[in-house]
Write an enzyme that holds these catalytic residues in place. Structure first.
Site, PDB file in Angstrom:
ATOM      1  N   LYS A  58      37.241  53.205  35.412  1.00  0.00           N
ATOM      2  CA  LYS A  58      35.935  53.672  35.213  1.00  0.00           C
ATOM      3  C   LYS A  58      36.187  55.282  34.926  1.00  0.00           C
ATOM      4  O   LYS A  58      36.813  55.928  35.640  1.00  0.00           O
ATOM      5  CB  LYS A  58      34.779  53.550  36.093  1.00  0.00           C
ATOM      6  CG  LYS A  58      34.268  52.194  36.253  1.00  0.00           C
ATOM      7  CD  LYS A  58      33.177  51.992  37.453  1.00  0.00           C
ATOM      8  CE  LYS A  58      32.719  50.566  37.475  1.00  0.00           C
ATOM      9  NZ  LYS A  58      33.650  49.689  37.578  1.00  0.00           N
ATOM     10  N   ASP A 115      36.228  50.693  31.484  1.00  0.00           N
ATOM     11  CA  ASP A 115      35.195  49.998  31.673  1.00  0.00           C
ATOM     12  C   ASP A 115      33.654  50.845  31.285  1.00  0.00           C
ATOM     13  O   ASP A 115      33.906  52.166  31.171  1.00  0.00           O
ATOM     14  CB  ASP A 115      34.863  49.897  33.235  1.00  0.00           C
ATOM     15  CG  ASP A 115      35.033  48.449  33.891  1.00  0.00           C
ATOM     16  OD1 ASP A 115      35.121  47.486  33.193  1.00  0.00           O
ATOM     17  OD2 ASP A 115      35.568  48.492  35.178  1.00  0.00           O
ATOM     18  N   GLN A 124      29.044  46.216  26.082  1.00  0.00           N
ATOM     19  CA  GLN A 124      27.820  45.761  26.865  1.00  0.00           C
ATOM     20  C   GLN A 124      26.854  45.150  26.006  1.00  0.00           C
ATOM     21  O   GLN A 124      26.296  46.094  25.083  1.00  0.00           O
ATOM     22  CB  GLN A 124      27.254  46.783  27.878  1.00  0.00           C
ATOM     23  CG  GLN A 124      28.203  47.359  28.762  1.00  0.00           C
ATOM     24  CD  GLN A 124      27.642  48.399  29.682  1.00  0.00           C
ATOM     25  OE1 GLN A 124      27.393  48.274  30.838  1.00  0.00           O
ATOM     26  NE2 GLN A 124      27.424  49.665  28.978  1.00  0.00           N
ATOM     27  N   ARG A 152      36.558  43.794  25.914  1.00  0.00           N
ATOM     28  CA  ARG A 152      35.935  43.012  26.578  1.00  0.00           C
ATOM     29  C   ARG A 152      34.457  42.815  26.519  1.00  0.00           C
ATOM     30  O   ARG A 152      33.642  43.979  26.576  1.00  0.00           O
ATOM     31  CB  ARG A 152      36.140  43.537  28.315  1.00  0.00           C
ATOM     32  CG  ARG A 152      35.327  42.772  29.353  1.00  0.00           C
ATOM     33  CD  ARG A 152      35.397  43.324  30.612  1.00  0.00           C
ATOM     34  NE  ARG A 152      36.890  43.454  31.274  1.00  0.00           N
ATOM     35  CZ  ARG A 152      37.256  44.499  31.853  1.00  0.00           C
ATOM     36  NH1 ARG A 152      36.411  45.282  32.446  1.00  0.00           N
ATOM     37  NH2 ARG A 152      38.489  44.485  32.497  1.00  0.00           N
ATOM     38  N   LYS A 199      27.693  41.064  29.264  1.00  0.00           N
ATOM     39  CA  LYS A 199      26.228  41.292  29.406  1.00  0.00           C
ATOM     40  C   LYS A 199      25.735  42.748  29.630  1.00  0.00           C
ATOM     41  O   LYS A 199      24.952  43.143  28.784  1.00  0.00           O
ATOM     42  CB  LYS A 199      25.549  40.272  29.898  1.00  0.00           C
ATOM     43  CG  LYS A 199      25.670  38.899  29.516  1.00  0.00           C
ATOM     44  CD  LYS A 199      24.925  37.626  30.268  1.00  0.00           C
ATOM     45  CE  LYS A 199      25.067  36.526  29.762  1.00  0.00           C
ATOM     46  NZ  LYS A 199      24.007  35.560  30.546  1.00  0.00           N
ATOM     47  N   GLY A 200      26.303  43.250  30.709  1.00  0.00           N
ATOM     48  CA  GLY A 200      25.915  44.474  31.144  1.00  0.00           C
ATOM     49  C   GLY A 200      25.164  44.666  32.210  1.00  0.00           C
ATOM     50  O   GLY A 200      24.213  43.427  32.544  1.00  0.00           O
ATOM     51  N   ALA A 201      25.315  45.618  33.225  1.00  0.00           N
ATOM     52  CA  ALA A 201      24.482  45.752  34.486  1.00  0.00           C
ATOM     53  C   ALA A 201      23.896  46.801  34.715  1.00  0.00           C
ATOM     54  O   ALA A 201      23.912  47.355  35.938  1.00  0.00           O
ATOM     55  CB  ALA A 201      25.576  45.193  35.588  1.00  0.00           C
ATOM     56  N   THR A 243      31.919  36.696  30.945  1.00  0.00           N
ATOM     57  CA  THR A 243      30.899  35.818  31.492  1.00  0.00           C
ATOM     58  C   THR A 243      30.963  34.671  32.118  1.00  0.00           C
ATOM     59  O   THR A 243      32.140  34.031  32.126  1.00  0.00           O
ATOM     60  CB  THR A 243      29.946  35.594  30.082  1.00  0.00           C
ATOM     61  OG1 THR A 243      28.863  34.749  30.402  1.00  0.00           O
ATOM     62  CG2 THR A 243      30.784  34.430  29.325  1.00  0.00           C
ATOM     63  N   HIS A 244      30.059  34.213  33.193  1.00  0.00           N
ATOM     64  CA  HIS A 244      30.046  33.167  33.933  1.00  0.00           C
ATOM     65  C   HIS A 244      29.070  32.120  33.267  1.00  0.00           C
ATOM     66  O   HIS A 244      29.004  31.117  33.842  1.00  0.00           O
ATOM     67  CB  HIS A 244      29.559  33.617  35.353  1.00  0.00           C
ATOM     68  CG  HIS A 244      30.549  34.700  35.883  1.00  0.00           C
ATOM     69  ND1 HIS A 244      29.921  36.064  35.860  1.00  0.00           N
ATOM     70  CD2 HIS A 244      31.673  34.477  36.430  1.00  0.00           C
ATOM     71  CE1 HIS A 244      30.953  36.742  36.437  1.00  0.00           C
ATOM     72  NE2 HIS A 244      32.042  35.953  36.723  1.00  0.00           N
ATOM     73  N   ARG A 275      26.602  43.314  40.705  1.00  0.00           N
ATOM     74  CA  ARG A 275      26.773  41.939  40.529  1.00  0.00           C
ATOM     75  C   ARG A 275      25.685  41.029  40.893  1.00  0.00           C
ATOM     76  O   ARG A 275      25.519  39.918  40.004  1.00  0.00           O
ATOM     77  CB  ARG A 275      28.057  41.594  41.284  1.00  0.00           C
ATOM     78  CG  ARG A 275      29.192  42.440  41.057  1.00  0.00           C
ATOM     79  CD  ARG A 275      29.875  42.365  39.759  1.00  0.00           C
ATOM     80  NE  ARG A 275      29.416  42.905  38.522  1.00  0.00           N
ATOM     81  CZ  ARG A 275      29.540  44.205  38.129  1.00  0.00           C
ATOM     82  NH1 ARG A 275      29.974  44.912  39.079  1.00  0.00           N
ATOM     83  NH2 ARG A 275      28.959  44.713  37.114  1.00  0.00           N
TER      84      ARG A 275
END
Length: 293
Positions: free
Chosen positions: A89, A123, A152, A171, A174-176, A211-212, A274
């Site tokens: 980061k 990141d 993202q 990478r 989705k983004g958080a 992604t999960h 997360r």
């Protein structure tokens, strides 16, 4: 609404003090954050999984803090096998102080990583850091063409970003975080993710599909086949502690499956984001806090 609330909590100093000092928190933290990072790296690689490792920390306000972060990454590199990756980061390297400072620190990590056949991925963070992120990434690619960057999908300019990142390791997640004008409805974020994924899979770079979501995992695999990418032409990425059986299933199929392994004491903001990305984990978190067993 739950996602927005969790993101707000991730920025709350009061909530951080309450949660991080609770003796009941250790169980859930240990599920998502590596305590013995050397041991976790070894276990995952023995199972045929790739790793990207993140030393937790961000938003530093002093140059000395940024230098400590660089020193930790240099120590971390000695633990990593060839083919591993480190996630960095830029606010942990001093981006809030100076873009030039963050570039110098990131370049030092890239040089040390290249000597060990390890890659570096930058990141994505809060929306106001994104221009600096891509500026530093573009500058680093001149000497380190394999340095990766995160896009993202919740940001409305994500498709444009992907189109401009030809030949790069990207990478896609989705983004958080939150941002003015950003997509907030899950369906809109998913559609943006797929639009970006189509561009990356059809391009000349190396897509890293973070992604999960089972449906998006299937779409990524299908697009890879349609675009003629073999098993070495892209990879899936998932978080440490999330869907471990699926990680092993993908790796068992010969797919490149990389696990994002965070470590370090500055875990609070990471963990809350997360939970915001995957609110179903909130039930696990609350059970861990409330249970004394």
């Amino acid at each position: 609404m739950l996602r927005q609330a969790l993101i707000a909590i991730s920025k709350s100093e009061r909530a951080e003090r309450l949660i991080s000092t609770s003796p009941l928190t250790a169980g859930v933290v240990g599920r998502f954050v590596a305590g013995d990072v050397r041991g976790v790296i070894g276990e995952l690689t023995r199972k045929g999984l790739l790793v990207t490792v993140d030393y937790l920390g961000e938003e530093v306000t002093e140059q000395a803090q940024a230098e400590e972060g660089v020193a930790e990454y240099l120590r971390l590199l000695a633990l990593l096998p060839a083919g591993a990756d480190v996630s960095v980061k830029l606010t942990a390297l001093g981006l809030r102080l100076s873009e030039g400072l963050a570039f110098d620190h990131a370049a030092a990590i890239c040089r040390a990583a290249a000597a060990r056949n390890v890659t570096v991925t930058l990141d994505a963070e809060e929306h106001d850091t994104i221009p600096g992120l891509h500026s530093v990434h573009a500058a680093l690619r001149k000497d380190h063409p394999d340095v990766g960057v995160v896009v993202q999908a919740y940001l409305p300019d994500s498709l444009d970003r992907c189109e401009k990142l030809g030949g790069a390791r990207v990478r896609l997640c989705k983004g958080a975080y939150t941002a003015p004008g950003a997509y907030t409805r899950p369906a809109d974020i998913d559609r943006s993710f797929v639009r970006c994924l189509r561009v990356l899979m059809a391009g000349t770079g190396y897509p890293m599909v973070a992604t999960h979501d089972p449906r998006l995992v299937r779409i990524a695999s299908t697009l890879a086949v349609l675009e003629g990418r073999d098993a070495t032409g892209y990879e899936h990425q998932m978080l440490y502690g999330v869907r471990p059986d699926e990680q092993l299933r993908l790796a068992g199929q010969g797919t490149r499956m990389r696990v994002y392994v965070p470590y370090g004491s500055d875990w609070y903001a990471y963990l809350m984001r997360r939970l915001a990305e995957r609110p179903r984990n909130l039930a696990f978190f609350l059970r861990s806090l409330l249970s004394r067993r």
